[in-house]
Scaffold this motif. Sequence first.
Motif, PDB file in Angstrom:
ATOM      1  N   SER A   7       0.831  -1.212   0.000  1.00  0.00           N
ATOM      2  CA  SER A   7       0.000   0.000   0.000  1.00  0.00           C
ATOM      3  C   SER A   7       0.861   1.255   0.000  1.00  0.00           C
ATOM      4  CB  SER A   7      -0.924   0.016   1.218  1.00  0.00           C
ATOM      5  OG  SER A   7      -1.729  -1.144   1.241  1.00  0.00           O
ATOM      6  N   GLU A   9       0.727   5.534   0.353  1.00  0.00           N
ATOM      7  CA  GLU A   9      -0.021   6.717   0.784  1.00  0.00           C
ATOM      8  C   GLU A   9       0.816   7.955   0.509  1.00  0.00           C
ATOM      9  OE1 GLU A   9      -1.798   9.613   1.566  1.00  0.00           O
ATOM     10  OE2 GLU A   9      -3.118   7.986   2.222  1.00  0.00           O
ATOM     11  N   SER A  11      -0.923  11.143  -0.388  1.00  0.00           N
ATOM     12  CA  SER A  11      -1.887  12.237  -0.550  1.00  0.00           C
ATOM     13  C   SER A  11      -1.576  13.454   0.305  1.00  0.00           C
ATOM     14  CB  SER A  11      -3.298  11.738  -0.215  1.00  0.00           C
ATOM     15  OG  SER A  11      -3.396  11.444   1.168  1.00  0.00           O
ATOM     16  N   GLU A  32       7.633   5.260   6.784  1.00  0.00           N
ATOM     17  CA  GLU A  32       7.141   6.577   6.374  1.00  0.00           C
ATOM     18  C   GLU A  32       8.241   7.617   6.459  1.00  0.00           C
ATOM     19  OE1 GLU A  32       5.174   8.602  10.336  1.00  0.00           O
ATOM     20  OE2 GLU A  32       3.889   7.351   9.068  1.00  0.00           O
ATOM     21  N   SER A  67      -3.592   5.225  -2.154  1.00  0.00           N
ATOM     22  CA  SER A  67      -4.543   6.171  -1.583  1.00  0.00           C
ATOM     23  C   SER A  67      -5.160   6.971  -2.720  1.00  0.00           C
ATOM     24  CB  SER A  67      -3.823   7.098  -0.594  1.00  0.00           C
ATOM     25  OG  SER A  67      -4.716   7.977   0.035  1.00  0.00           O
ATOM     26  N   THR A  99      -8.901   8.158   0.562  1.00  0.00           N
ATOM     27  CA  THR A  99      -8.026   8.739   1.574  1.00  0.00           C
ATOM     28  C   THR A  99      -8.797   9.090   2.835  1.00  0.00           C
ATOM     29  OG1 THR A  99      -6.643   9.678  -0.186  1.00  0.00           O
ATOM     30  CG2 THR A  99      -6.368  10.587   2.032  1.00  0.00           C
ATOM     31  N   PRO A 192      -2.692  10.950   7.210  1.00  0.00           N
ATOM     32  CA  PRO A 192      -2.989   9.700   6.494  1.00  0.00           C
ATOM     33  C   PRO A 192      -1.846   8.698   6.602  1.00  0.00           C
ATOM     34  CG  PRO A 192      -3.605  11.592   5.156  1.00  0.00           C
ATOM     35  CD  PRO A 192      -2.841  12.129   6.335  1.00  0.00           C
ATOM     36  N   SER A 193      -2.185   7.423   6.663  1.00  0.00           N
ATOM     37  CA  SER A 193      -1.185   6.364   6.812  1.00  0.00           C
ATOM     38  C   SER A 193      -1.478   5.220   5.843  1.00  0.00           C
ATOM     39  CB  SER A 193      -1.192   5.833   8.243  1.00  0.00           C
ATOM     40  OG  SER A 193      -0.465   4.628   8.346  1.00  0.00           O
ATOM     41  N   ALA A 194      -0.417   4.651   5.296  1.00  0.00           N
ATOM     42  CA  ALA A 194      -0.560   3.503   4.403  1.00  0.00           C
ATOM     43  C   ALA A 194      -1.074   2.276   5.143  1.00  0.00           C
ATOM     44  CB  ALA A 194       0.775   3.183   3.736  1.00  0.00           C
ATOM     45  N   VAL A 197      -4.785   2.356   4.762  1.00  0.00           N
ATOM     46  CA  VAL A 197      -5.049   2.079   3.347  1.00  0.00           C
ATOM     47  C   VAL A 197      -4.943   0.579   3.086  1.00  0.00           C
ATOM     48  CG1 VAL A 197      -4.178   2.394   0.983  1.00  0.00           C
ATOM     49  CG2 VAL A 197      -4.281   4.346   2.549  1.00  0.00           C
TER      50      VAL A 197
END
Length: 231
Positions: A7, A9, A11, A32, A67, A99, A192-194, A197
Amino acid sequence: MPSLVLSLETSSPVCSVALHRLDDSTLVGQSELRLEKSHSSHLSVLVSQLLENSQYSLQDVAAVAVSDGPGSYTGLRIGAAAAKGLCFALDIPLLAVSTLQALARQVAAVTARPEAVLFCPMLDARRMEVYAALYSHNGEEVLPPAPLLLDTDPLAEQLAHHQLLCFGNGAAKFQPLVADTPNATFLAGIEPSAVAVGELAVEAYRRQEFRDVAYYEPFYLKEVYTTTPKK
Protein backbone atom coordinates in the motif's frame (compact mmCIF):
# COMPACT_ATOMS: atom_id res chain seq x y z
CA MET A 1 2.36 -17.79 -4.44
CA PRO A 2 2.14 -13.99 -3.94
CA SER A 3 0.54 -13.29 -0.58
CA LEU A 4 0.99 -9.57 0.20
CA VAL A 5 -0.71 -6.27 -0.50
CA LEU A 6 1.66 -3.32 -0.88
CA SER A 7 0.00 0.00 0.00
CA LEU A 8 1.14 3.51 -0.92
CA GLU A 9 -0.02 6.72 0.78
CA THR A 10 1.14 9.95 -0.89
CA SER A 11 -1.89 12.24 -0.55
CA SER A 12 -0.34 14.38 2.20
CA PRO A 13 3.15 15.65 3.15
CA VAL A 14 3.71 12.26 4.82
CA CYS A 15 4.90 9.58 2.38
CA SER A 16 4.20 6.11 3.73
CA VAL A 17 4.14 2.49 2.56
CA ALA A 18 2.87 -0.69 4.21
CA LEU A 19 2.71 -4.45 3.67
CA HIS A 20 -0.24 -6.62 4.76
CA ARG A 21 -0.79 -10.36 4.47
CA LEU A 22 -3.83 -11.31 2.41
CA ASP A 23 -4.77 -14.40 4.37
CA ASP A 24 -5.25 -12.77 7.78
CA SER A 25 -4.82 -8.98 7.20
CA THR A 26 -1.75 -8.95 9.45
CA LEU A 27 0.49 -5.89 9.15
CA VAL A 28 3.94 -7.13 8.07
CA GLY A 29 5.67 -3.76 8.15
CA GLN A 30 5.41 -0.06 7.47
CA SER A 31 7.70 2.84 6.69
CA GLU A 32 7.14 6.58 6.37
CA LEU A 33 9.00 9.78 5.66
CA ARG A 34 7.92 13.21 6.86
CA LEU A 35 9.72 15.45 4.41
CA GLU A 36 7.97 18.06 2.27
CA LYS A 37 8.03 17.39 -1.48
CA SER A 38 10.03 14.18 -1.11
CA HIS A 39 7.55 11.67 -2.55
CA SER A 40 8.92 11.47 -6.08
CA SER A 41 12.49 10.79 -4.97
CA HIS A 42 11.86 8.62 -1.91
CA LEU A 43 8.75 6.51 -2.58
CA SER A 44 10.54 3.75 -4.49
CA VAL A 45 13.31 3.72 -1.90
CA LEU A 46 10.78 3.27 0.92
CA VAL A 47 9.18 0.36 -0.96
CA SER A 48 12.52 -1.36 -1.62
CA GLN A 49 13.71 -0.93 1.96
CA LEU A 50 10.42 -2.17 3.43
CA LEU A 51 10.48 -5.31 1.29
CA GLU A 52 14.12 -5.96 2.11
CA ASN A 53 13.66 -5.40 5.85
CA SER A 54 10.61 -7.68 5.84
CA GLN A 55 12.58 -10.34 3.92
CA TYR A 56 10.21 -10.27 0.95
CA SER A 57 10.53 -9.29 -2.71
CA LEU A 58 8.23 -7.77 -5.30
CA GLN A 59 7.41 -11.32 -6.46
CA ASP A 60 5.62 -11.82 -3.13
CA VAL A 61 3.24 -8.91 -3.82
CA ALA A 62 -0.23 -9.96 -5.02
CA ALA A 63 -1.64 -6.44 -5.48
CA VAL A 64 -0.72 -2.79 -5.05
CA ALA A 65 -3.05 -0.38 -3.28
CA VAL A 66 -2.90 3.39 -3.54
CA SER A 67 -4.54 6.17 -1.58
CA ASP A 68 -7.19 7.37 -4.04
CA GLY A 69 -7.70 10.93 -2.80
CA PRO A 70 -8.73 13.59 -2.26
CA GLY A 71 -5.49 15.25 -1.26
CA SER A 72 -2.43 16.86 -2.79
CA TYR A 73 -2.69 16.82 -6.59
CA THR A 74 1.04 16.23 -6.99
CA GLY A 75 1.18 13.61 -4.26
CA LEU A 76 -1.77 11.70 -5.67
CA ARG A 77 -0.25 11.68 -9.16
CA ILE A 78 3.06 10.37 -7.82
CA GLY A 79 1.34 7.57 -5.91
CA ALA A 80 -0.87 6.62 -8.85
CA ALA A 81 2.07 6.55 -11.28
CA ALA A 82 4.13 4.37 -8.95
CA ALA A 83 1.25 1.97 -8.26
CA LYS A 84 0.35 1.64 -11.93
CA GLY A 85 3.98 1.08 -12.88
CA LEU A 86 4.32 -1.73 -10.36
CA CYS A 87 1.06 -3.33 -11.44
CA PHE A 88 2.06 -3.22 -15.12
CA ALA A 89 5.51 -4.63 -14.44
CA LEU A 90 4.33 -7.40 -12.12
CA ASP A 91 1.01 -8.07 -13.92
CA ILE A 92 -0.97 -7.80 -10.68
CA PRO A 93 -4.21 -5.97 -9.73
CA LEU A 94 -4.51 -2.35 -8.68
CA LEU A 95 -6.60 -1.30 -5.67
CA ALA A 96 -7.63 2.27 -4.80
CA VAL A 97 -8.77 3.28 -1.31
CA SER A 98 -10.47 6.54 -0.32
CA THR A 99 -8.03 8.74 1.57
CA LEU A 100 -10.77 10.09 3.83
CA GLN A 101 -12.22 6.65 4.56
CA ALA A 102 -8.77 5.32 5.45
CA LEU A 103 -8.17 8.31 7.71
CA ALA A 104 -11.47 7.65 9.50
CA ARG A 105 -10.55 3.96 9.81
CA GLN A 106 -7.27 4.67 11.58
CA VAL A 107 -8.91 7.05 14.09
CA ALA A 108 -11.90 4.78 14.77
CA ALA A 109 -9.51 1.94 15.62
CA VAL A 110 -8.10 3.89 18.59
CA THR A 111 -11.27 5.66 19.75
CA ALA A 112 -13.07 4.64 22.93
CA ARG A 113 -16.77 3.98 22.26
CA PRO A 114 -16.47 4.71 18.53
CA GLU A 115 -20.16 3.96 18.00
CA ALA A 116 -21.02 7.15 19.91
CA VAL A 117 -19.55 9.54 17.30
CA LEU A 118 -19.38 10.23 13.59
CA PHE A 119 -15.86 10.47 12.22
CA CYS A 120 -15.10 13.59 10.18
CA PRO A 121 -11.73 13.49 8.38
CA MET A 122 -10.74 16.86 6.94
CA LEU A 123 -7.89 17.57 4.54
CA ASP A 124 -6.69 21.07 3.71
CA ALA A 125 -7.89 22.15 0.24
CA ARG A 126 -6.20 25.58 0.46
CA ARG A 127 -7.79 28.96 1.04
CA MET A 128 -10.99 28.53 3.06
CA GLU A 129 -11.84 25.04 1.84
CA VAL A 130 -11.40 21.53 3.17
CA TYR A 131 -12.08 18.09 1.74
CA ALA A 132 -14.31 16.30 4.22
CA ALA A 133 -16.68 13.37 4.71
CA LEU A 134 -18.56 11.66 7.53
CA TYR A 135 -18.27 7.98 8.46
CA SER A 136 -19.77 5.76 11.14
CA HIS A 137 -17.53 3.67 13.39
CA ASN A 138 -17.81 0.69 11.02
CA GLY A 139 -16.80 2.69 7.93
CA GLU A 140 -20.29 3.34 6.57
CA GLU A 141 -20.39 6.56 4.54
CA VAL A 142 -22.79 9.02 6.15
CA LEU A 143 -21.78 12.07 4.08
CA PRO A 144 -19.79 11.52 0.86
CA PRO A 145 -16.47 13.28 0.28
CA ALA A 146 -16.95 16.90 -0.78
CA PRO A 147 -15.08 20.20 -0.82
CA LEU A 148 -16.54 22.32 2.00
CA LEU A 149 -16.35 26.12 1.91
CA LEU A 150 -15.71 27.43 5.40
CA ASP A 151 -17.40 30.81 5.12
CA THR A 152 -20.26 29.38 7.23
CA ASP A 153 -20.69 26.19 9.22
CA PRO A 154 -21.25 23.60 6.46
CA LEU A 155 -21.97 20.79 8.93
CA ALA A 156 -24.55 22.58 11.09
CA GLU A 157 -27.29 20.03 10.43
CA GLN A 158 -25.07 17.08 11.33
CA LEU A 159 -23.75 18.81 14.46
CA ALA A 160 -27.28 19.47 15.63
CA HIS A 161 -27.96 15.73 15.89
CA HIS A 162 -24.60 13.97 16.26
CA GLN A 163 -21.28 14.12 18.07
CA LEU A 164 -18.58 14.75 15.44
CA LEU A 165 -14.93 13.86 15.89
CA CYS A 166 -12.89 16.02 13.50
CA PHE A 167 -9.26 15.43 12.52
CA GLY A 168 -6.78 15.75 9.68
CA ASN A 169 -4.71 18.71 8.52
CA GLY A 170 -7.82 20.70 7.56
CA ALA A 171 -9.63 20.39 10.88
CA ALA A 172 -7.87 23.39 12.45
CA LYS A 173 -9.45 25.65 9.80
CA PHE A 174 -12.91 24.37 10.70
CA GLN A 175 -12.52 24.56 14.48
CA PRO A 176 -13.08 28.34 14.90
CA LEU A 177 -16.47 28.06 13.19
CA VAL A 178 -17.77 25.63 15.82
CA ALA A 179 -15.88 26.83 18.89
CA ASP A 180 -19.13 27.13 20.86
CA THR A 181 -20.62 23.86 19.63
CA PRO A 182 -20.47 21.08 22.25
CA ASN A 183 -21.00 18.36 19.64
CA ALA A 184 -17.68 19.06 17.90
CA THR A 185 -14.48 17.45 19.18
CA PHE A 186 -11.06 17.81 17.54
CA LEU A 187 -7.95 15.64 17.37
CA ALA A 188 -4.61 17.16 16.37
CA GLY A 189 -1.65 15.53 14.64
CA ILE A 190 -3.58 12.96 12.60
CA GLU A 191 -2.03 12.25 9.18
CA PRO A 192 -2.99 9.70 6.49
CA SER A 193 -1.19 6.36 6.81
CA ALA A 194 -0.56 3.50 4.40
CA VAL A 195 -1.44 1.11 7.23
CA ALA A 196 -5.14 2.06 7.15
CA VAL A 197 -5.05 2.08 3.35
CA GLY A 198 -3.73 -1.48 3.46
CA GLU A 199 -6.40 -2.68 5.87
CA LEU A 200 -9.15 -1.46 3.56
CA ALA A 201 -7.26 -2.71 0.50
CA VAL A 202 -7.17 -6.29 1.81
CA GLU A 203 -10.95 -6.17 2.21
CA ALA A 204 -11.32 -4.73 -1.30
CA TYR A 205 -9.05 -7.46 -2.70
CA ARG A 206 -11.27 -10.16 -1.23
CA ARG A 207 -14.26 -8.49 -2.91
CA GLN A 208 -12.26 -8.37 -6.19
CA GLU A 209 -12.72 -4.59 -6.41
CA PHE A 210 -9.85 -4.02 -8.81
CA ARG A 211 -9.26 -0.87 -10.83
CA ASP A 212 -8.33 -0.58 -14.50
CA VAL A 213 -4.56 -0.12 -14.46
CA ALA A 214 -4.49 1.62 -17.83
CA TYR A 215 -7.23 4.18 -17.17
CA TYR A 216 -7.12 4.70 -13.41
CA GLU A 217 -6.91 8.31 -12.21
CA PRO A 218 -6.97 9.53 -8.60
CA PHE A 219 -10.12 11.01 -7.09
CA TYR A 220 -9.06 14.67 -7.07
CA LEU A 221 -12.57 15.85 -6.08
CA LYS A 222 -11.87 19.23 -7.69
CA GLU A 223 -10.54 19.95 -11.16
CA VAL A 224 -6.79 20.29 -11.47
CA TYR A 225 -5.71 23.80 -12.38
CA THR A 226 -2.28 24.42 -13.84
CA THR A 227 -0.58 27.70 -14.60
CA THR A 228 2.29 28.72 -16.84
CA PRO A 229 5.38 29.79 -14.86
CA LYS A 230 6.21 33.47 -15.17
CA LYS A 231 9.53 34.29 -16.78
